[in-house]
Design a protein around this motif. Structure first.
Motif, PDB file in Angstrom:
ATOM      1  N   LEU A  63      16.657  -4.318  41.628  1.00  0.00           N
ATOM      2  CA  LEU A  63      16.438  -5.384  42.601  1.00  0.00           C
ATOM      3  C   LEU A  63      16.717  -4.809  43.987  1.00  0.00           C
ATOM      4  O   LEU A  63      17.749  -4.171  44.195  1.00  0.00           O
ATOM      5  N   LEU A  64      15.784  -5.001  44.901  1.00  0.00           N
ATOM      6  CA  LEU A  64      16.003  -4.538  46.272  1.00  0.00           C
ATOM      7  C   LEU A  64      16.296  -5.737  47.167  1.00  0.00           C
ATOM      8  O   LEU A  64      15.557  -6.724  47.178  1.00  0.00           O
ATOM      9  N   TYR A  65      17.401  -5.625  47.915  1.00  0.00           N
ATOM     10  CA  TYR A  65      17.828  -6.685  48.827  1.00  0.00           C
ATOM     11  C   TYR A  65      17.776  -6.143  50.250  1.00  0.00           C
ATOM     12  O   TYR A  65      18.230  -5.020  50.509  1.00  0.00           O
ATOM     13  N   ALA A  67      24.562 -11.945  50.566  1.00  0.00           N
ATOM     14  CA  ALA A  67      24.456 -10.609  49.962  1.00  0.00           C
ATOM     15  C   ALA A  67      25.429 -10.466  48.795  1.00  0.00           C
ATOM     16  O   ALA A  67      25.067  -9.957  47.725  1.00  0.00           O
ATOM     17  N   ALA A  68      26.654 -10.930  49.000  1.00  0.00           N
ATOM     18  CA  ALA A  68      27.663 -10.839  47.939  1.00  0.00           C
ATOM     19  C   ALA A  68      27.216 -11.630  46.718  1.00  0.00           C
ATOM     20  O   ALA A  68      27.328 -11.151  45.575  1.00  0.00           O
ATOM     21  N   GLU A  93      26.613 -10.015  43.102  1.00  0.00           N
ATOM     22  CA  GLU A  93      27.446 -10.487  41.987  1.00  0.00           C
ATOM     23  C   GLU A  93      26.601 -11.110  40.877  1.00  0.00           C
ATOM     24  O   GLU A  93      26.862 -10.901  39.690  1.00  0.00           O
ATOM     25  N   THR A  94      25.581 -11.893  41.285  1.00  0.00           N
ATOM     26  CA  THR A  94      24.736 -12.536  40.275  1.00  0.00           C
ATOM     27  C   THR A  94      23.913 -11.493  39.520  1.00  0.00           C
ATOM     28  O   THR A  94      23.796 -11.543  38.293  1.00  0.00           O
ATOM     29  N   ALA A  95      23.348 -10.539  40.267  1.00  0.00           N
ATOM     30  CA  ALA A  95      22.559  -9.478  39.620  1.00  0.00           C
ATOM     31  C   ALA A  95      23.443  -8.673  38.660  1.00  0.00           C
ATOM     32  O   ALA A  95      23.041  -8.371  37.535  1.00  0.00           O
ATOM     33  N   ARG A  96      24.652  -8.351  39.109  1.00  0.00           N
ATOM     34  CA  ARG A  96      25.575  -7.603  38.244  1.00  0.00           C
ATOM     35  C   ARG A  96      25.843  -8.363  36.945  1.00  0.00           C
ATOM     36  O   ARG A  96      25.906  -7.777  35.868  1.00  0.00           O
ATOM     37  N   ALA A 108      24.959 -20.069  47.566  1.00  0.00           N
ATOM     38  CA  ALA A 108      24.069 -20.705  46.588  1.00  0.00           C
ATOM     39  C   ALA A 108      22.643 -20.161  46.678  1.00  0.00           C
ATOM     40  O   ALA A 108      21.987 -19.956  45.646  1.00  0.00           O
ATOM     41  N   VAL A 109      22.136 -19.925  47.882  1.00  0.00           N
ATOM     42  CA  VAL A 109      20.758 -19.397  47.982  1.00  0.00           C
ATOM     43  C   VAL A 109      20.693 -17.956  47.470  1.00  0.00           C
ATOM     44  O   VAL A 109      19.674 -17.545  46.897  1.00  0.00           O
ATOM     45  N   GLY A 110      21.772 -17.202  47.630  1.00  0.00           N
ATOM     46  CA  GLY A 110      21.796 -15.835  47.106  1.00  0.00           C
ATOM     47  C   GLY A 110      21.749 -15.834  45.587  1.00  0.00           C
ATOM     48  O   GLY A 110      20.966 -15.091  44.973  1.00  0.00           O
ATOM     49  N   LYS A 111      22.564 -16.687  45.008  1.00  0.00           N
ATOM     50  CA  LYS A 111      22.612 -16.782  43.537  1.00  0.00           C
ATOM     51  C   LYS A 111      21.259 -17.254  43.002  1.00  0.00           C
ATOM     52  O   LYS A 111      20.707 -16.649  42.062  1.00  0.00           O
ATOM     53  N   ALA A 112      20.717 -18.303  43.589  1.00  0.00           N
ATOM     54  CA  ALA A 112      19.449 -18.858  43.112  1.00  0.00           C
ATOM     55  C   ALA A 112      18.313 -17.845  43.275  1.00  0.00           C
ATOM     56  O   ALA A 112      17.439 -17.735  42.400  1.00  0.00           O
ATOM     57  N   ALA A 113      18.336 -17.086  44.354  1.00  0.00           N
ATOM     58  CA  ALA A 113      17.263 -16.112  44.589  1.00  0.00           C
ATOM     59  C   ALA A 113      17.202 -15.095  43.447  1.00  0.00           C
ATOM     60  O   ALA A 113      16.118 -14.748  42.964  1.00  0.00           O
ATOM     61  N   VAL A 114      18.369 -14.636  43.015  1.00  0.00           N
ATOM     62  CA  VAL A 114      18.401 -13.671  41.905  1.00  0.00           C
ATOM     63  C   VAL A 114      17.885 -14.334  40.626  1.00  0.00           C
ATOM     64  O   VAL A 114      17.080 -13.767  39.878  1.00  0.00           O
ATOM     65  N   GLU A 115      18.331 -15.551  40.395  1.00  0.00           N
ATOM     66  CA  GLU A 115      17.903 -16.248  39.171  1.00  0.00           C
ATOM     67  C   GLU A 115      16.394 -16.490  39.166  1.00  0.00           C
ATOM     68  O   GLU A 115      15.730 -16.289  38.143  1.00  0.00           O
TER      69      GLU A 115
END
Lengths: 418, 418
Positions: free
Chosen positions: B6-8, B22-23, B27-30, B313-320
């Protein structure tokens, strides 16, 4: 209630913690059964017999002063006429004190105020009304002598160091394609104490702030531009902190607008845009600048816990000195050790403090004049320690005191002065 | 580890909470066993194949990003060439994605970045490398459409309201003999969202801020001066909040310096001193002004807890969304209720968001154009709620993440572009 009242007045530029001193004064006096009047808008309120009866304020309202910035009873910039040439104002002050049976006068300000308190302290017997005058230290400029530091300074120092650290992260992250140089202008008319505190944000040549401009050193555009250029080439960006009071080699203020305040000081502000223009024109770099102005000295939300404790301690001590019968003194902060930091309050004669100005020791400035030394760090570091935020309300914003400010009934004819 | 990376990347102006996004992404990707690369300095890093392997960062370093302002991996202002006329940059991006087996691309920015992510999302099949592109909202300007608000805005809004409240106490206490008018310049190029948030500092004509100047209304010097004068006469002082983007009746920016940024936008700053000069000359009043500039958008110490939660929340949702196989979408914030405030995250097509700009509804501005309405308060109030300060170190200053930023080994020939 004890016989006699205590009059408290705020003077000059206010701070994030001057009301914490006021709260300590009122709470300590209440614990001794002494009624406190506060002069509305500083010494002008005393001259006009415009006094606020703080006994009408609730315990919780006074407690809230501990976390309310600004001057809750009003402050002013007003220089009394020298009694040697025109004693009408000092005579009026004595009349007001006499009319309201004011036995203790606490004047919370800087070196101008210490001078006023000192002059008043000498007039009691002459006018047949004994009065105990105590100066209470307060100034973000940290320029009072004798005291190790001044309440109000630690909080603006913490705000400045914190802002440099935060904003520099912003600049660093975008410096490749955007802003290369960020200039933060801070207060400090003649002494660079606030500018120096920015140095606590980081240590080492590559860590922001990369350049500090002090009023203690004459501003040399070439050396400044060379330092900025070298920093950008090495680090990628450059954070500059400039004191509002920087002067060129002739001693002319870079920002002098020609305006003067009530004390005859030049009214300053606007060094940052001048420097930004210079960097942009000479180095061709994108520059941003910030001037927090009053935000820095009213930032109670970012206050230093050490500064808050000292502001409270001088208020408490001032009342105790006054009630003990002391006169013409100021509670000052004496430093025991740098680390672990130890300090205590002691009484110092106003005569040693009035109208003097403490400059930064030369040993606090680096050889090139753009940074602080280890000695400066040892002095400054303890002053910004500890957090002491105001509680927040349901709206998410800090809660501040709401006072009734009930006026004391007047007993004299109106003052015919300013 | 899952197949594919995944590239951020961070884009455009940074905020107090973009690193919290970013965190959350990392964290979600991990937690899904996916390795995250971060582009150094935004899309430029992707073009240059300058990628940071975030798996080399410790758990605690990534956790510290939640309270670190700025853009930890670097951001940039760089507009890609339109692929319709020159597709070399988009081709290069696809080559880098292919070379590093990047299957998911999360672009954290504003409406320019949403456009880039959208264009990239359409190229996967064409270049034989399927890629899922997700836009992640971020902008202090709060000007993205579809989403109810933008992560980064709530914190600058809280900083602004808080600063107006604190500084106004300072001005009020000294207004009789010193500054009568205080002017705070805030960010906001085309939309007055940040200026509007200042209105949360107080309610009613006598409570600061007394005058807000929005870019949505053309600046009329006479009406402005009359309002300031009337306020000073009635209240004793006047706090003015001015958006950097205010324009005169001809649409000319008051502060236009002629400089342009990489996107062709005029580079702004300096409305406050212009207004100060106008007030001083026309009304003869002492004026102070402040321009917090980057301090406002990097003030992580004063961040809104609501804003922080939404940034996470937007970071977590983006990964999902990415791992679920969605493409060309953005996690947006939908509001359920104003009070008690309820919100949730939902996916919105980038095509609805890219290159559009949300202006403030007309119903948010008072009839005279100098204040916000009750409708604006209902919208803004929840966004600044809650405190979320960074932990402080022994030095009394906020602790920030220290990253290793280990580069991923390059596989391609150097990019010959910018």
């Amino acid at each position: 209630m004890a016989k006699g009242k205590l009059l408290y007045a705020q003077s000059g530029g206010v701070t994030a913690v001057i009301n914490a001193t006021a709260a300590a004064v009122i709470e300590t006096a209440r614990s001794h059964g002494v009624k406190v009047y506060a002069a509305r808008n500083g010494i002008l309120g005393a001259l006009r017999e415009d006094l606020i009866d703080t006994s009408r304020e609730s315990k919780s309202a006074i407690a809230a002063l501990h976390h309310t910035p600004g001057g809750a009873f009003g402050s002013c910039r007003y220089k009394l006429k020298p009694p040697a040439t025109d004693d009408s104002e000092y005579v009026r002050l004595m009349e007001v004190m006499k009319a309201h049976d004011i036995r203790w006068f606490l004047y919370n300000g800087g070196n101008d105020s210490a001078d006023t308190a000192l002059k008043l302290s000498r007039l009691g017997r002459e006018y047949g009304h004994e009065i105990h005058c105590i100066g209470v230290p307060k100034t973000v400029d940290n320029d009072l002598v004798v005291t190790d530091c001044c309440p109000g300074f630690g909080s603006v120092a913490r705000y400045t160091a914190l802002s440099v650290r935060e904003a520099s992260l912003d600049v660093a992250s975008m410096s490749e394609t955007s802003t290369k140089v960020f200039i933060l202008e801070v207060m400090g008319r003649n002494a660079g104490w606030i500018a120096a505190s920015a140095g606590l944000a980081g240590e080492g040549a590559d860590t922001p702030p990369h350049v500090i401009l002090f009023p203690e050193r004459s501003f040399e555009p070439r050396a400044f531009l060379a330092k900025v250029k070298a920093t950008v080439e090495r680090v990628g960006y450059c954070t500059v902190v400039a004191s509002e009071g920087i002067r060129d080699a002739d001693g002319t203020l870079l920002s002098d607008t020609g305006g003067r305040d009530a004390f005859g000081h030049a009214q300053l502000g606007g060094v940052a845009p001048l420097l930004a223009q210079m960097v942009n024109e000479k180095l061709g770099m994108k520059v941003h600048w910030a001037v927090p102005d009053y935000l820095q000295r009213s930032a109670r939300h970012a206050a230093s816990a050490t500064d808050l404790m000292q502001a409270q301690a001088v208020g408490k001590a001032a009342v105790e000195y006054a009630l003990d019968g002391m006169n013409a003194v100021m509670p000052v902060i004496l430093r025991g050790r740098d680390s672990p930091y130890r300090w205590k309050i002691a009484a110092a004669p106003l005569a040693r403090i009035a109208n003097r100005e403490k400059k930064m020791p030369k040993s606090f400035l680096s050889r090139d004049g753009f940074a602080i030394t280890a000695a400066a760090r040892r002095y400054l570091a303890p002053l910004i320690r500890g957090e002491a935020p105001a509680p927040c309300g349901k709206d998410g914003l800090p809660l501040h005191a709401v006072l009734k400010r009930v006026a004391v009934a007047k007993k004299l004819a109106p003052w015919d002065g300013a």
